[in-house]
Design an enzyme around this catalytic site. Structure first.
Site, PDB file in Angstrom:
ATOM      1  N   ILE A 108       0.817  -1.211   0.000  1.00 48.42           N
ATOM      2  CA  ILE A 108       0.000   0.000   0.000  1.00 48.42           C
ATOM      3  C   ILE A 108       0.855   1.267   0.000  1.00 48.42           C
ATOM      4  CG2 ILE A 108      -0.307   0.235   2.511  1.00 48.42           C
ATOM      5  CD1 ILE A 108      -3.361   0.808   1.730  1.00 48.42           C
ATOM      6  N   ASN A 135      -3.439   2.307  15.033  1.00 50.57           N
ATOM      7  CA  ASN A 135      -3.954   2.036  16.371  1.00 50.57           C
ATOM      8  C   ASN A 135      -4.443   3.364  16.939  1.00 50.57           C
ATOM      9  OD1 ASN A 135      -1.760   3.363  17.858  1.00 50.57           O
ATOM     10  ND2 ASN A 135      -0.515   1.627  17.187  1.00 50.57           N
ATOM     11  N   GLY A 191       2.703  -3.770  11.332  1.00 49.39           N
ATOM     12  CA  GLY A 191       1.907  -4.046  10.146  1.00 49.39           C
ATOM     13  C   GLY A 191       1.810  -2.866   9.198  1.00 49.39           C
ATOM     14  N   VAL A 192       0.603  -2.630   8.690  1.00 44.71           N
ATOM     15  CA  VAL A 192       0.357  -1.524   7.755  1.00 44.71           C
ATOM     16  C   VAL A 192       0.745  -0.193   8.389  1.00 44.71           C
ATOM     17  CG1 VAL A 192      -1.468  -0.235   6.557  1.00 44.71           C
ATOM     18  CG2 VAL A 192      -1.468  -2.718   6.490  1.00 44.71           C
ATOM     19  N   ASP A 193       0.373  -0.010   9.645  1.00 43.25           N
ATOM     20  CA  ASP A 193       0.666   1.243  10.356  1.00 43.25           C
ATOM     21  C   ASP A 193       2.168   1.522  10.376  1.00 43.25           C
ATOM     22  OD1 ASP A 193       0.068   3.533  11.860  1.00 43.25           O
ATOM     23  OD2 ASP A 193      -0.053   2.437  13.751  1.00 43.25           O
ATOM     24  N   SER A 205      -8.088  -4.347  10.260  1.00 45.66           N
ATOM     25  CA  SER A 205      -8.337  -5.236  11.407  1.00 45.66           C
ATOM     26  C   SER A 205      -8.016  -6.708  11.173  1.00 45.66           C
ATOM     27  CB  SER A 205      -9.782  -5.110  11.925  1.00 45.66           C
ATOM     28  OG  SER A 205      -9.958  -3.894  12.612  1.00 45.66           O
ATOM     29  N   GLY A 261      -4.969  -8.044  10.621  1.00 43.78           N
ATOM     30  CA  GLY A 261      -3.633  -8.431  11.085  1.00 43.78           C
ATOM     31  C   GLY A 261      -3.649  -8.678  12.585  1.00 43.78           C
TER      32      GLY A 261
END
Length: 185
Positions: free
Chosen positions: A15, A28, A36-38, A126, A128
């Site tokens: 992404i 979060n 993860g993505v964050d 949500s 992961g």
């Protein structure tokens, strides 16, 4: 409610590499980075994103962004104009939190409209660390996107695994196959 006229696409990939107006971050509630993505978005986007998130924590969200909420920041060094941070719910077998998960997508689309974005890229929110079952998360996400009116030209789901890609494509196929019911007299 009328359906979105946006083209819905599915991509197996990263992404942080998407050239769109807005990239959605599965954040979060602290907005201060994570895994993860964050973590990937904060790392690839550089310190500008974290600085913008810290300003949000100092002003609008001193207790953090609640689950189901969405807020935008700069995209820093990402090939996008904005990052829209959403906080997905942690999956629970004891409580139905599907409205919160749906809200992540609906609220991100609302924020995108305020930013005059035409293209948006979503991860599988949500699924992961928050452990939402993939097929159910895909059904909720696709339903929210297809059913939410917007001025977006493209909604792109960017899935990191082949399993996620298959789940989201399947959910989209099923959503198109279901007969639409019209209400009213």
């Amino acid at each position: 409610m009328s359906s979105s006229t946006a083209k819905v696409t599915f991509v197996h990939g990263d992404i942080t590499q998407q050239q769109v107006d807005a990239i959605v971050n599965a954040a979060n509630s602290s907005l201060l980075g994570g895994g993860g993505v964050d973590g990937a978005i904060h790392w690839a986007g550089g310190p500008e994103i974290l600085a913008a998130c810290r300003r949000l924590r100092e002003t609008e969200y001193p207790k953090g962004l609640p689950a189901g909420g969405a807020v935008a920041t700069t995209a820093g060094q990402l090939p996008a104009r904005h990052v829209i941070h959403v906080v997905g719910p942690v999956y629970s077998t004891r409580a139905d939190r599907s409205t919160l998960l749906r809200s992540c997508y609906v609220e991100a689309i609302r924020v995108a409209a305020a930013l005059e974005a035409r293209t948006i890229a979503f991860p599988a929110v949500s699924t992961g660390a928050f452990a939402w079952p993939l097929a159910d998360a895909a059904r909720i996400a696709v339903g929210a996107v297809v059913e939410t009116p917007s001025s977006l030209e493209e909604v792109r789901f960017v899935l990191f695994t082949r399993a996620a890609l298959r789940a989201f494509e399947s959910a989209y196929s099923l959503s198109r196959a279901r007969p639409r019911t019209q209400t009213g007299e």
